[in-house]
Write a protein that holds these residues in place. Structure first.
Motif, short mmCIF file in Angstrom:
data_model
loop_
_atom_site.label_atom_id
_atom_site.label_comp_id
_atom_site.label_asym_id
_atom_site.label_seq_id
_atom_site.Cartn_x
_atom_site.Cartn_y
_atom_site.Cartn_z
N ASP A 120 -35.62 79.90 43.00
CA ASP A 120 -34.57 80.79 42.49
C ASP A 120 -33.77 81.28 43.69
O ASP A 120 -34.16 82.24 44.35
CB ASP A 120 -35.19 81.97 41.74
N LEU A 121 -32.71 80.60 43.99
CA LEU A 121 -31.91 80.93 45.16
C LEU A 121 -30.61 81.62 44.76
O LEU A 121 -30.11 81.43 43.65
CB LEU A 121 -31.58 79.66 45.94
N VAL B 136 -44.79 84.00 38.39
CA VAL B 136 -45.10 84.69 39.64
C VAL B 136 -43.93 84.53 40.60
O VAL B 136 -43.55 83.40 40.92
CB VAL B 136 -46.36 84.12 40.30
N PHE B 137 -43.38 85.63 41.06
CA PHE B 137 -42.28 85.62 42.03
C PHE B 137 -42.85 85.81 43.43
O PHE B 137 -43.62 86.74 43.65
CB PHE B 137 -41.28 86.73 41.71
N TRP B 138 -42.44 84.92 44.35
CA TRP B 138 -42.98 84.94 45.70
C TRP B 138 -42.02 84.28 46.67
O TRP B 138 -41.34 83.33 46.32
CB TRP B 138 -44.33 84.21 45.73
N PRO B 139 -41.95 84.75 47.91
CA PRO B 139 -41.21 84.04 48.95
C PRO B 139 -42.20 83.32 49.87
O PRO B 139 -43.34 83.73 50.01
CB PRO B 139 -40.49 85.16 49.70
N ILE B 140 -41.73 82.26 50.52
CA ILE B 140 -42.64 81.47 51.35
C ILE B 140 -43.09 82.19 52.61
O ILE B 140 -44.10 81.81 53.20
CB ILE B 140 -42.02 80.09 51.70
N TRP B 141 -42.38 83.24 53.02
CA TRP B 141 -42.75 83.95 54.25
C TRP B 141 -43.79 85.05 54.01
O TRP B 141 -44.29 85.65 54.94
CB TRP B 141 -41.52 84.58 54.89
N CYS B 142 -44.16 85.28 52.77
CA CYS B 142 -45.03 86.40 52.39
C CYS B 142 -46.51 86.00 52.45
O CYS B 142 -46.96 85.16 51.66
CB CYS B 142 -44.63 86.85 50.99
N ASP B 143 -47.26 86.59 53.38
CA ASP B 143 -48.67 86.24 53.52
C ASP B 143 -49.51 86.58 52.28
O ASP B 143 -50.33 85.76 51.87
CB ASP B 143 -49.27 86.90 54.77
N ASP C 57 -36.01 85.03 47.43
CA ASP C 57 -35.72 85.70 48.70
C ASP C 57 -35.62 84.72 49.87
O ASP C 57 -36.12 84.98 50.95
CB ASP C 57 -36.77 86.78 48.97
N TRP C 58 -34.97 83.59 49.62
CA TRP C 58 -34.82 82.58 50.64
C TRP C 58 -33.57 81.79 50.30
O TRP C 58 -33.23 81.62 49.14
CB TRP C 58 -36.04 81.66 50.63
N THR C 59 -32.89 81.29 51.28
CA THR C 59 -31.66 80.54 51.01
C THR C 59 -31.74 79.07 51.39
O THR C 59 -30.82 78.32 51.13
CB THR C 59 -30.46 81.18 51.73
N ASP C 60 -32.84 78.66 51.99
CA ASP C 60 -32.97 77.28 52.46
C ASP C 60 -33.91 76.51 51.54
O ASP C 60 -35.13 76.59 51.67
CB ASP C 60 -33.48 77.27 53.90
#
Length: 176
Positions: free
Chosen positions: A97-98, A38-45, A72-75
Motif C-alpha cells: 500500500d504505497l 496486518v499493516f506493517w512497514p519493512i523497517w519495523c523490527d 509507510d514506504w515508497t520503494d
C-alpha cells in the motif's frame, strides 16, 4: 476532506493496494469468511518479529485469510525484495500500500483503514468477522484470543464496540 470513521462493527473499507506480492489477490472480503489484515512497514523490527506469529496463525486457521499490507514506504522494489527474501517464512498473503503520489505520505489503505479507525500505531492488525464487519483492531501480539473467538462464533461485537467507544470518549480521540 475528513475520512469516514471506521470502528468495530463497521464494514471493512475497500481493499485498495498497489499490488499483491504474495498469494492470491483479494479485492473484497467475502461473506462467510474471517479475515485478518496486518499493516506493517519493512523497517519495523516488531513487525518483522510478528511474521512467524502470523504464519503460525495462518497454519492454525487455514479457513482464515491473513493479509499483510506493507505501508509507510515508497520503494516497491525494496518491499518486493523483502517478501521474496523471506520466502516461505511469510506463510500468508502480502500486498503493498504505497502513496499514490510523491506529495502523500500514506497509501489509500493506511488512510481509510488505520487512520479512519484512529489507530496509527504499527504494526496494527484488524480482524473481520464472517459478515465483513470489523471485529477487533489492535497490536498483532494481542489478536490470538479475539481471533479464536471470532472464528468460533463467540465474539461479542456489541461489547467490543462499546469498549472501543468508551476509550475514544475517555481519551478524547475524536477531538484530537
Amino acid at each position: 476532506m475528513p475520512l469516514k470513521e471506521r470502528l468495530i462493527g463497521d464494514p471493512a473499507a475497500e481493499i485498495r493496494v498497489q499490488t499483491f506480492l504474495k498469494g492470491e489477490p483479494i479485492t473484497t472480503l467475502a461473506k462467510g469468511r474471517v479475515y485478518v489484515v496486518v499493516f506493517w512497514p519493512i523497517w519495523c523490527d516488531p513487525c518483522k518479529a510478528a511474521i512467524p506469529h502470523f504464519t503460525a496463525l495462518q497454519d492454525r486457521y487455514p479457513e482464515v485469510s491473513i493479509i499483510g499490507v506493507a505501508v509507510d514506504w515508497t520503494d516497491l522494489g525494496k518491499i518486493v525484495a523483502f517478501v521474496r527474501d523471506h520466502g516461505d517464512a511469510i506463510g500468508y498473503r502480502n500486498a503493498a500500500d504505497l502513496p499514490s503520489s510523491p506529495d502523500e505520505r500514506l497509501g489509500a489503505m493506511n488512510r481509510t483503514w488505520c487512520q479512519a479507525a484512529y489507530n496509527i500505531a504499527i504494526p496494527t492488525a484488524f480482524i473481520f468477522d464472517r459478515e465483513g464487519r470489523t471485529a477487533w483492531v489492535g497490536h498483532p501480539w494481542k489478536c490470538d484470543g479475539p481471533l479464536a473467538a471470532v472464528v468460533e462464533g463467540r465474539w461479542d461485537l456489541a461489547a467490543a464496540r462499546e469498549k472501543q467507544e468508551a476509550v475514544l470518549q475517555r481519551d478524547k480521540v475524536r477531538e484530537l
